[in-house]
Every structure is written in C-alpha cells, then in structure tokens.
Design a protein around this motif. Sequence first.
Motif, short mmCIF file in Angstrom:
data_model
loop_
_atom_site.label_atom_id
_atom_site.label_comp_id
_atom_site.label_asym_id
_atom_site.label_seq_id
_atom_site.Cartn_x
_atom_site.Cartn_y
_atom_site.Cartn_z
N ARG A 152 88.79 18.46 40.12
CA ARG A 152 89.68 17.44 39.55
C ARG A 152 90.56 16.76 40.60
NH1 ARG A 152 90.05 18.32 33.96
NH2 ARG A 152 89.08 20.26 33.25
N LEU A 153 90.41 17.15 41.86
CA LEU A 153 91.31 16.66 42.90
C LEU A 153 90.74 15.45 43.64
CD1 LEU A 153 92.53 20.01 44.48
CD2 LEU A 153 93.56 18.70 42.62
N ARG A 154 91.65 14.56 44.06
CA ARG A 154 91.28 13.44 44.91
C ARG A 154 91.05 13.94 46.33
NH1 ARG A 154 96.17 11.75 42.81
NH2 ARG A 154 96.99 11.81 44.96
N ASP A 155 90.46 13.10 47.18
CA ASP A 155 90.16 13.50 48.55
C ASP A 155 91.43 13.89 49.32
OD1 ASP A 155 87.47 13.15 48.18
OD2 ASP A 155 87.38 11.19 49.17
N ASP A 156 92.52 13.13 49.14
CA ASP A 156 93.75 13.46 49.85
C ASP A 156 94.34 14.77 49.35
OD1 ASP A 156 94.34 12.19 47.39
OD2 ASP A 156 96.33 11.63 48.09
N GLU A 157 94.17 15.06 48.08
CA GLU A 157 94.64 16.33 47.53
C GLU A 157 93.79 17.49 48.05
OE1 GLU A 157 96.51 15.03 43.22
OE2 GLU A 157 94.32 15.19 43.41
N SER A 203 92.33 17.55 50.97
CA SER A 203 92.74 17.75 52.36
C SER A 203 94.02 18.58 52.44
CB SER A 203 92.95 16.40 53.06
OG SER A 203 91.73 15.69 53.15
N ALA A 204 94.99 18.27 51.58
CA ALA A 204 96.25 19.02 51.59
C ALA A 204 96.02 20.47 51.18
CB ALA A 204 97.24 18.35 50.64
N LEU A 205 95.16 20.70 50.18
CA LEU A 205 94.87 22.06 49.74
C LEU A 205 94.15 22.83 50.83
CD1 LEU A 205 94.95 24.09 47.35
CD2 LEU A 205 92.71 23.20 46.67
N ARG A 206 93.21 22.18 51.48
CA ARG A 206 92.46 22.81 52.57
C ARG A 206 93.40 23.22 53.70
NH1 ARG A 206 88.76 19.18 52.88
NH2 ARG A 206 89.75 17.89 54.45
N ASN A 207 94.34 22.35 54.05
CA ASN A 207 95.27 22.64 55.14
C ASN A 207 96.16 23.82 54.84
OD1 ASN A 207 98.30 21.90 56.26
ND2 ASN A 207 96.70 21.55 57.78
N ARG A 208 96.56 23.98 53.59
CA ARG A 208 97.53 25.02 53.23
C ARG A 208 96.89 26.33 52.79
NH1 ARG A 208 102.70 23.67 53.11
NH2 ARG A 208 103.27 21.48 53.33
N LEU A 225 99.91 23.06 61.85
CA LEU A 225 101.31 22.84 61.48
C LEU A 225 101.74 21.41 61.79
CD1 LEU A 225 102.84 26.20 62.76
CD2 LEU A 225 101.99 25.63 60.47
N VAL A 226 101.12 20.80 62.80
CA VAL A 226 101.38 19.38 63.08
C VAL A 226 101.03 18.54 61.86
CG1 VAL A 226 100.66 17.39 64.47
CG2 VAL A 226 101.06 19.61 65.57
N TYR A 227 99.86 18.84 61.25
CA TYR A 227 99.42 18.07 60.09
C TYR A 227 100.31 18.31 58.88
CZ TYR A 227 95.24 17.44 62.93
OH TYR A 227 94.38 17.12 63.95
N ARG A 228 101.06 19.40 58.88
CA ARG A 228 102.01 19.66 57.80
C ARG A 228 103.37 19.01 58.05
NH1 ARG A 228 101.44 25.99 55.96
NH2 ARG A 228 99.15 26.08 55.88
N GLY A 229 103.55 18.50 59.27
CA GLY A 229 104.83 17.88 59.59
C GLY A 229 105.91 18.87 59.96
N ALA A 230 105.54 20.06 60.43
CA ALA A 230 106.53 21.07 60.83
C ALA A 230 107.26 20.62 62.09
CB ALA A 230 105.85 22.42 61.05
N GLY A 231 108.47 21.09 62.27
CA GLY A 231 109.24 20.79 63.46
C GLY A 231 108.75 21.57 64.67
N ARG A 232 109.05 21.07 65.86
CA ARG A 232 108.56 21.70 67.09
C ARG A 232 109.02 23.16 67.24
NH1 ARG A 232 106.22 18.70 71.10
NH2 ARG A 232 106.06 16.46 70.72
#
Length: 239
Positions: free
Chosen positions: A71-76, A78-83, A108-115
């Motif tokens: 039921r998920l879109r491609d961007d969803e 990608s986010a699920l795969r990353n996490r 973590l870069v793709y998640r937008g985490a701080g350095r």
Amino acid sequence: MLRLADIRRSYRIGPVTTEILRGVDLEVHASDLMSIMGPSGSGKTTLMNIIGLLDRPTSGACVIDGHDVSRLRDDELSALRNRHIGFVFQSFHLLPQLTALENVCLPLVYRGAGRPEMRRRAEEVLERVGMAERTGHRPDQLSGGQKQRVAIARALVGEPALLLADEPTGALDTDTAGEVMALLRRLNEERGVTILIITHDPSVAVQCARQTRIRDGRLFEPEARPAPEAAAAAAAAVA
C-alpha cells in the motif's frame, strides 16, 4: 517482524511471461538467525529484492514491522527501507573515496542526522564489529574481511529491525568467511539482531538456527535447528 503471504513475481517480455516466485510464504521473527539457500536461478535474488523493498511482488502480501508495503508509495518504501532494513552485500558496496567512518555514516546522512550524532553512532558500531582502529581507512586500505565488517557496521548503524545479508561470505576466503559468520552469529546471540542470510553455501546455511531452501520459485518450510555439534562442526569447517 516480517511476513510474506503467497508472494508471486513474474516478468513479461513481449508475449512471454516468466514466473520467478510461485507462492512464497515466510515468517521471520524478532531475533531470528535464518538462512534461505538455493542455487542460481532458484528465485532467491528476486525474493531478497522483495524483502528488501527493492522490488514489488506481482501479487501477494508483504508485511514488514506491521507495515503492509503493497500500500506504500515509492518514497514511503524508501523511508521504510532506510529505517527498518540494513543490507550487507557480497561485494561490500563501500564508496571508495570515503573512509570507513564516512561509509558507515551514510544511512544516517539520508535520515538528516546531525554530524555529532552520526560520528558517535558510527564509532560505536565500528567498535562493535572490531574496526575501531580502522575508522580513517579507505576501502582500498582494508582487507576483504575488514571491508565486510565495515559493511556490517553500516547496515547496523541505523538500528534496523532486519539485517539482510546477500551472500555475505561469497567474496571471502575460507578463514575470513568463518570470521564474518562468527561476527554475525555473535550479533544475533548477544544483541538479538534479526538476520536473514541469502546463500548458496550449505556451510553458511547450517550455522543459522532456522534454515529454508528455495527451488524453482518455491520456498520449503524451515527445518529444525541443527544439533549443536553439527553447527559447531560447520563453523569449524569455515573458521
């Protein structure tokens, strides 16, 4: 954790339809160490791509950590795969221009985490896999086993629900393969990391508590856990 129900995957080229997966059912539970073994052409790569959210089934249900991915879109996706999914590949897929630490930071870069957070978490997981002294080394300065340890650290840094390892020992010599499998077993036993290994190697498969086989696009039911002496003998054979 992961549930597949009647997964089918076919490809159509002109008038010809080729069926790759033919009704696969599978459940992977938290803290499982499981192998899917099969020869080339059996459908294991296609199955791995579906489990890893890199491909969609033609039909059937795929539920990962409570999410019905159909039921998920491609961007969803990608986010699920990353996490939720960490990947370990036979050929490592490390970026050659980056250090071990920088490669591990990528999810973590793709998640937008701080350095500061990225560095802290990457250093912690590199220490966990025995690579604390190699954080500043680039891939061309590492052995095959060291590269795979960095790849495992990269897969773990985001604390995924599932570690998906595709032929993780396929590019390694026998001794190094034994070290990598020992590391995966330790991560599973001591830290409860859920690991699914795709392999063609019986000596790798037998070290997993749950074992399945795929043939002609069909998955055979998990077998009983191997006897401790059998698993130990297999581990010794590749160590």
